[in-house]
Design a protein around this motif. Structure first.
Motif, PDB file in Angstrom:
ATOM      1  N   LEU A   4      41.033  23.149  29.875  1.00  0.00           N
ATOM      2  CA  LEU A   4      40.751  21.725  30.043  1.00  0.00           C
ATOM      3  C   LEU A   4      39.277  21.499  30.384  1.00  0.00           C
ATOM      4  O   LEU A   4      38.640  20.572  29.865  1.00  0.00           O
ATOM      5  N   GLY A   5      38.735  22.364  31.239  1.00  0.00           N
ATOM      6  CA  GLY A   5      37.326  22.233  31.600  1.00  0.00           C
ATOM      7  C   GLY A   5      36.422  22.458  30.401  1.00  0.00           C
ATOM      8  O   GLY A   5      35.442  21.739  30.212  1.00  0.00           O
ATOM      9  N   ALA A   6      36.760  23.456  29.592  1.00  0.00           N
ATOM     10  CA  ALA A   6      35.964  23.729  28.397  1.00  0.00           C
ATOM     11  C   ALA A   6      36.008  22.559  27.438  1.00  0.00           C
ATOM     12  O   ALA A   6      34.992  22.200  26.815  1.00  0.00           O
ATOM     13  N   ALA A  29      28.144  26.292  28.903  1.00  0.00           N
ATOM     14  CA  ALA A  29      29.132  26.314  29.980  1.00  0.00           C
ATOM     15  C   ALA A  29      30.552  26.272  29.439  1.00  0.00           C
ATOM     16  O   ALA A  29      31.440  26.972  29.944  1.00  0.00           O
ATOM     17  N   ALA A  30      30.771  25.502  28.367  1.00  0.00           N
ATOM     18  CA  ALA A  30      32.113  25.433  27.768  1.00  0.00           C
ATOM     19  C   ALA A  30      32.512  26.793  27.196  1.00  0.00           C
ATOM     20  O   ALA A  30      33.660  27.242  27.342  1.00  0.00           O
ATOM     21  N   ARG A  31      31.557  27.459  26.553  1.00  0.00           N
ATOM     22  CA  ARG A  31      31.830  28.774  25.976  1.00  0.00           C
ATOM     23  C   ARG A  31      32.146  29.799  27.079  1.00  0.00           C
ATOM     24  O   ARG A  31      33.068  30.601  26.960  1.00  0.00           O
ATOM     25  N   ARG A  32      31.428  29.731  28.174  1.00  0.00           N
ATOM     26  CA  ARG A  32      31.669  30.661  29.275  1.00  0.00           C
ATOM     27  C   ARG A  32      33.046  30.427  29.916  1.00  0.00           C
ATOM     28  O   ARG A  32      33.723  31.371  30.334  1.00  0.00           O
ATOM     29  N   LEU A  33      33.452  29.175  30.001  1.00  0.00           N
ATOM     30  CA  LEU A  33      34.752  28.880  30.605  1.00  0.00           C
ATOM     31  C   LEU A  33      35.904  29.496  29.819  1.00  0.00           C
ATOM     32  O   LEU A  33      36.935  29.862  30.381  1.00  0.00           O
ATOM     33  N   ARG A  34      35.698  29.604  28.518  1.00  0.00           N
ATOM     34  CA  ARG A  34      36.782  30.162  27.697  1.00  0.00           C
ATOM     35  C   ARG A  34      36.975  31.657  27.970  1.00  0.00           C
ATOM     36  O   ARG A  34      37.985  32.231  27.571  1.00  0.00           O
ATOM     37  N   GLU A  35      35.976  32.276  28.646  1.00  0.00           N
ATOM     38  CA  GLU A  35      36.144  33.680  29.014  1.00  0.00           C
ATOM     39  C   GLU A  35      37.225  33.828  30.092  1.00  0.00           C
ATOM     40  O   GLU A  35      37.858  34.890  30.195  1.00  0.00           O
ATOM     41  N   ALA A  36      37.382  32.831  30.922  1.00  0.00           N
ATOM     42  CA  ALA A  36      38.535  32.689  31.812  1.00  0.00           C
ATOM     43  C   ALA A  36      38.634  33.701  32.937  1.00  0.00           C
ATOM     44  O   ALA A  36      39.656  33.774  33.585  1.00  0.00           O
ATOM     45  N   ASP A  37      37.621  34.502  33.214  1.00  0.00           N
ATOM     46  CA  ASP A  37      37.735  35.393  34.371  1.00  0.00           C
ATOM     47  C   ASP A  37      37.275  34.649  35.616  1.00  0.00           C
ATOM     48  O   ASP A  37      36.525  33.684  35.559  1.00  0.00           O
ATOM     49  N   ALA A  38      37.731  35.104  36.768  1.00  0.00           N
ATOM     50  CA  ALA A  38      37.508  34.404  38.027  1.00  0.00           C
ATOM     51  C   ALA A  38      36.032  34.263  38.363  1.00  0.00           C
ATOM     52  O   ALA A  38      35.575  33.220  38.850  1.00  0.00           O
ATOM     53  N   GLU A  39      35.276  35.350  38.094  1.00  0.00           N
ATOM     54  CA  GLU A  39      33.848  35.307  38.428  1.00  0.00           C
ATOM     55  C   GLU A  39      33.127  34.233  37.621  1.00  0.00           C
ATOM     56  O   GLU A  39      32.296  33.492  38.142  1.00  0.00           O
TER      57      GLU A  39
END
Length: 546
Positions: A4-6, A29-39
């Motif tokens: 949803l954030g992405a 930032a949207a592309r990074r969110l799709r990586e979905a790891d906690a860090e």
């Protein structure tokens, strides 16, 4: 949630009105969110640059567009001011040997202007200055029998000398009136004129436009009534028969006085005229002269008072004169400062030429001090009628107005002598207006906050304005503690919510009494002693910590 954030960031990145660098930031930032790891989730959610982008240009979805709205920006005097009402004919009046009186004039009234300005008032309000009718002229104390030389009520407007666009010949000429305006301006005062849209039986309108009045079955014209009061010397206007003609004439009259330099009007009994008329008239006048201010003198049902404010009156008389107990004042001041403040500005007159409340009749000097202190600090606009500073508190039996009412006769007052003898409240009124000018918190309506006391006769409120809005960068806080019982000494504890001005409960702070100059260290709970016969009210400045 990351998906949803992405999606939100991608949509924002697609908005073409964003800078290119910001759109790139959002896509990344949207592309990074799709990586979905906690860090990564933590890094994106705490990114300061990303937060700034959304703070500057929030993502808007499902937006709608309204019609353009008009924003009216009014001058300061529309919302802030101290009013002083007087009768020009009494200033400089001379009693002849035969007992009759030679009227004061605009020129003699000028001599009173320095005294009014010296008390710090901003607006000099004149009752009607037009010719007065002879038919059914009222005598002293509103009697139906006149004696030689009785001047009549200035609200019975119109005679063979003219109507609403004329000046009473005993007051002077247009040249003299302009001289009064100039003298007032020289002393920092602006003149307000009474606009009373009614006529005496001798007004030119009665013969030229009989359709503007209500004719009774017996052929006579109905006179004005406001039960239990009767005004046999006044004919009210009837707007039903020729609204276009009446509208045009009233606009002409107002613009006549605007042309002479009058920019403030106190409107007498506006609730007896159609609301649509006032909405039209005020809009017409202000479209030509945006600085004109109208005050509604409408002591009527709350809905009608509020409607008059809603159609354009910048200021309104209110029920303040009849709100005297702690519960009444808290309820009233809460209402005008929060419930109706978006469109209605109360002008807290302490008295008028027609209103002398029981509180003032029987409360003596203390009552006059108490009411002035509250009116001057509780709202940005307040006013007094001449004679208030002399404690004129004797009522006509069975009424709520002064005996020997100035509306029906001349008044002779020893302003300077009373002050020299220490009998006048002029020094207090002067100090109150000085305090108002020095404290921007008192120029605001919505910032009043009520606090608590252990005595039902002690009213406590504060007015705070943050440093970002004072114009000085320093916050301004005024606390008012008033003994409402003009017949006693009150000792009690007051309890303050000090968080309003940024002080934590239990912390100490210094206050200065702006009337006496005394300085105390206060906290959120404080003992007070208020002597009605000495200093019945504390007006305290919260001193900022260095």
């Amino acid at each position: 949630m990351s998906a949803l954030g992405a999606s939100l960031l991608s949509a924002a990145a697609g908005e073409k009105d964003r800078p290119a660098a910001e759109r790139t930031l959002l896509r990344t930032a949207a592309r990074r969110l799709r990586e979905a790891d906690a860090e990564t989730l933590s890094a994106v959610s705490t990114d300061a640059a990303l937060a700034a982008a959304f703070a500057d240009r929030p993502r808007a979805s499902l937006g709608s567009v309204t019609d353009w709205l008009t924003l009216t920006v009014e001058r300061k005097r529309a919302g802030v001011g101290s009013w002083y009402e007087f009768f020009p004919r009494s200033e400089g009046a001379v009693r002849r040997r035969d007992g009759t009186v030679r009227s004061g004039t605009f020129r003699t009234a000028i001599k009173r202007i320095p005294g009014v300005a010296g008390m710090g008032f901003d607006v000099l309000y004149l009752v009607p200055v037009h010719p007065i009718g002879q038919t059914n002229r009222k005598g002293r104390n509103n009697t139906l029998v006149t004696e030689p030389g009785d001047p009549g009520s200035p609200y019975a407007i119109g005679s063979p000398d003219g109507g609403h666009d004329a000046l009473h010949p005993e007051l002077g000429t247009e040249k003299d009136f302009r001289a009064l305006l100039r003298a007032a301006q020289k002393h920092g005062l602006e003149v307000a004129l009474d606009l009373a849209l009614q006529a005496s039986p001798d007004h030119p309108w009665v013969s030229e436009h009989p359709e503007w009045f209500t004719t009774l079955p017996d052929g006579t014209i109905a006179f004005a009534e406001n039960p239990p009061k009767k005004y046999q010397d006044i004919y009210p206007l009837n707007f039903d028969n020729d609204p276009a003609g009446i509208y045009a004439e009233m606009l002409r009259i107002v613009m006549h006085w605007v042309g002479l330099g009058v920019k403030i009007f106190r409107v007498d009994n506006p609730h007896t005229k159609p609301l649509q008329f006032w909405e039209w008239l005020i809009a017409q006048v202000r479209s030509a002269e945006p600085d004109v201010v109208f005050l509604a003198e409408a002591f009527t049902r709350p809905a009608v008072m509020r409607a008059l404010a809603a159609v354009g009156f910048q200021q309104s008389y209110s029920y303040f004169t009849w709100r005297n107990t702690k519960a009444e004042l808290e309820e009233f001041l809460t209402s005008v400062s929060h419930e109706t403040s978006d469109y209605m500005r109360p002008n807290l007159f302490v008295n008028t030429h027609d209103i002398l409340t029981e509180y003032l009749q029987f409360g003596g000097r203390a009552a006059y001090r108490i009411r002035a202190c509250i009116a001057a600090t509780a709202a940005p606009v307040w006013g007094v009628y001449a004679g208030y500073e002399l404690i004129e508190n004797v009522a006509r039996p069975g009424s709520e107005e002064n005996i020997d009412n100035e509306k029906y006769e001349f008044k002779f007052r020893d302003w300077e002598g009373a002050e020299e003898r220490g009998e006048s409240l002029a020094p207090l009124l002067r100090r109150l207006n000085e305090i108002r000018r020095s404290h921007p918190a008192l120029t605001q309506l919505r910032n009043i906050a009520f606090h608590w006391s252990d005595d039902d006769s002690v009213l406590v409120y504060s007015k705070h304005l943050d440093g970002a809005f004072t114009g000085t960068g320093r916050s301004d806080t005024v606390i008012v503690v008033a003994n409402l019982d003009p017949h006693s000494v009150r000792e009690t504890t007051v309890h303050l919510d000090t968080r309003i001005w940024g002080i934590q409960p239990g912390d100490g702070f210094e206050v200065e009494d702006l009337i006496t100059g005394s300085i105390w260290t206060w906290s959120d709970h404080n003992y007070v002693r208020l002597d009605a016969f000495a200093e019945p009210v504390h007006i305290l400045r919260v001193k900022e910590r260095s």
